[in-house]
Enzyme design. Structure first.
Site, PDB file in Angstrom:
ATOM      1  N   HIS A  94      -1.339   6.006  -0.183  1.00 22.79           N
ATOM      2  CA  HIS A  94       0.083   6.105   0.165  1.00 22.79           C
ATOM      3  C   HIS A  94       0.448   4.990   1.122  1.00 22.79           C
ATOM      4  O   HIS A  94      -0.366   4.570   1.947  1.00 22.79           O
ATOM      5  CB  HIS A  94       0.373   7.468   0.805  1.00 22.79           C
ATOM      6  N   ASP A 103       2.087  12.958  -5.344  1.00 22.74           N
ATOM      7  CA  ASP A 103       2.510  12.608  -6.699  1.00 22.74           C
ATOM      8  C   ASP A 103       1.444  12.936  -7.732  1.00 22.74           C
ATOM      9  O   ASP A 103       1.760  13.240  -8.888  1.00 22.74           O
ATOM     10  CB  ASP A 103       2.854  11.116  -6.782  1.00 22.74           C
TER      11      ASP A 103
END
Length: 432
Positions: free
Chosen positions: A308, A366
């Site tokens: 991330h 995600d």
């Protein structure tokens, strides 16, 4: 304000200026650089705003190194296990957790504003049958300003609250209408006897010819996903909403701008890219080959859903959603699906691989959210729309904070110009 200052000296002129250090309640200090253009005739250069605090906010705090996410000071882990999306929405909007009466009133306001104007509903018939749902949602949200212009005075606190409740209530209805239009099915109206997420599932999957029963596990999974996606500090779409709102534009235009920014594959489309990657890998037997490609700098293959931009540790949202992902797959009988089996094996192998562990490339939110949406039979084209429904609460909270700031000014980033210097126009005959 911190009592410390940094001193900046211009070596050419000898002019000195003090840069005050400002401290938040937690997190890194920031330098107040407002005076350097005046004192030294220079701007700062920070492409993509990676180290720039663009605003002061009291809403969400992230510590990427420690894997911390706080909504109004509350750890997201606590909210995910003890709260509901509607309670989190109230918290983000108003700054405090609601009392029983406050939550009941808020729930009632949202529930009774879920219907959209019939003329607005007919807009969907003007879209092509295969239009992307995000295109429809962005356009319809922007058009809401043509229907509710009597309550769009951004300087009126009551109008701001009406807008806040209205957009949160109606966005699932707009999203469901986009989904039904894509299928060629009749629109399904909202039901006031259902909670927020159950109502959304009903509008998505019910048909007039038979009764529809909402699966409580599906509604619970959706509620959790919405909590985890409700806000994430000054991300691209939130910054877009703030930038648009700083002009004084109507709030529907600002939220529509946020929807459009979220549509980008590097932002809200990441969970869609995870499933595309899983399909590319194809089978569990191919995992070692693709992991080797992910490690190879000369390869164009990327392991989507791992790592991330902000979190340099495990994404705290991923820890929470992982358990729900396994619960949904087991409850809905999807564990025998090759794609889901592949995802779980990829997760298991990557978490034991020294290359990914040493680089802290852990599965992010995600990676799991796309798997859950797919297990709930939500089509891939709707994944980013689901994200938009949840993130609308965060966008509205930041919009309220910006508009309520007495010192609000129009946002105006500067640039490092590298184009042609001044030159004079030449006649056509003189040009080569």
């Amino acid at each position: 304000m911190n009592s410390r200052t940094f001193e900046l000296t211009n070596p050419a002129t000898g002019v000195k200026s003090a840069l005050p250090v400002r401290s938040g309640s937690i997190g890194p200090d920031v330098l107040d650089i407002a005076g350097i253009a005046r004192d030294h005739n220079v701007f700062t250069f920070d492409p993509a705003f990676g180290v720039t605090a663009s605003c002061e906010s009291k809403i969400t705090y992230i510590d990427g190194d420690e894997g911390v996410l706080l909504y109004r000071g509350y750890p997201v882990e606590q909210l995910a296990t003890k709260s509901s999306f509607m309670e989190v929405a109230y918290l983000l909007l108003y700054g405090e957790l609601p009392s029983t009466t406050e939550l009941q009133t808020f729930n009632s306001n949202i529930t009774r504003h879920t219907m959209i104007n019939e003329s607005l509903l007919r807009f969907f018939n003007g879209f092509h049958h295969n239009a992307h749902p995000m295109a429809m949602v962005s356009a319809v949200v922007a058009s809401m300003s043509a229907f509710y212009h009597d309550s769009m005075d951004i300087h009126n606190p009551r109008h701001r609250e009406i807008f806040s409740h209205r957009i949160i209530a109606k966005l699932p209805t707009i999203a469901a209408a986009a989904h039904k239009h894509s299928l060629g099915q009749p629109f399904v109206y909202p039901r006031n006897d259902l909670d927020y997420c159950s109502n959304m599932l009903s509008m998505f999957f019910a048909v007039p010819c038979e009764p529809y029963r909402v699966d409580p596990v599906a509604a619970q999974a959706l509620d959790l996903l919405f909590i985890l996606h409700a806000d994430h500090e000054q991300n691209a779409s939130t910054s877009t909403v703030r930038l648009a709102a700083s002009t004084g534009t109507n709030p529907y235009a600002a939220i529509s701008a946020g929807v459009s920014a979220l549509w980008g594959p590097a932002h809200g489309g990441a969970n869609e890219a995870v499933l595309a990657m899983l399909e590319q890998i194809g089978s569990v037997d191919n995992i070692p080959k693709y992991l080797a490609m992910a490690k190879d700098k000369s390869s164009h293959f990327k392991l989507m859903g791992f790592g991330h931009r902000v979190y340099k540790n495990f994404d705290p949202r991923a820890k929470i959603i992982r358990e729900m992902c396994h619960k949904v797959l087991a409850k809905l009988g999807r564990t025998d699906n090759p794609l889901f089996e592949l995802a779980l094996r990829l997760e298991e192998i990557a978490l034991k691989d020294e290359y990914f562990v040493s680089r802290k490339l852990y599965p992010n939110v995600d990676f799991y959210s796309g798997i859950i949406y797919s297990a709930l039979n939500i089509p891939r084209s709707m994944f980013t729309v689901m994200f938009a429904i949840a993130r609308t609460v965060g966008w509205v909270s930041h919009w309220l904070e910006l508009i309520g700031d007495p010192g609000m000014r129009i946002s105006r980033p500067r640039q490092l110009y590298t184009g042609a210097a001044r030159r004079d126009y030449s006649e056509m005959a003189q040009r080569r």
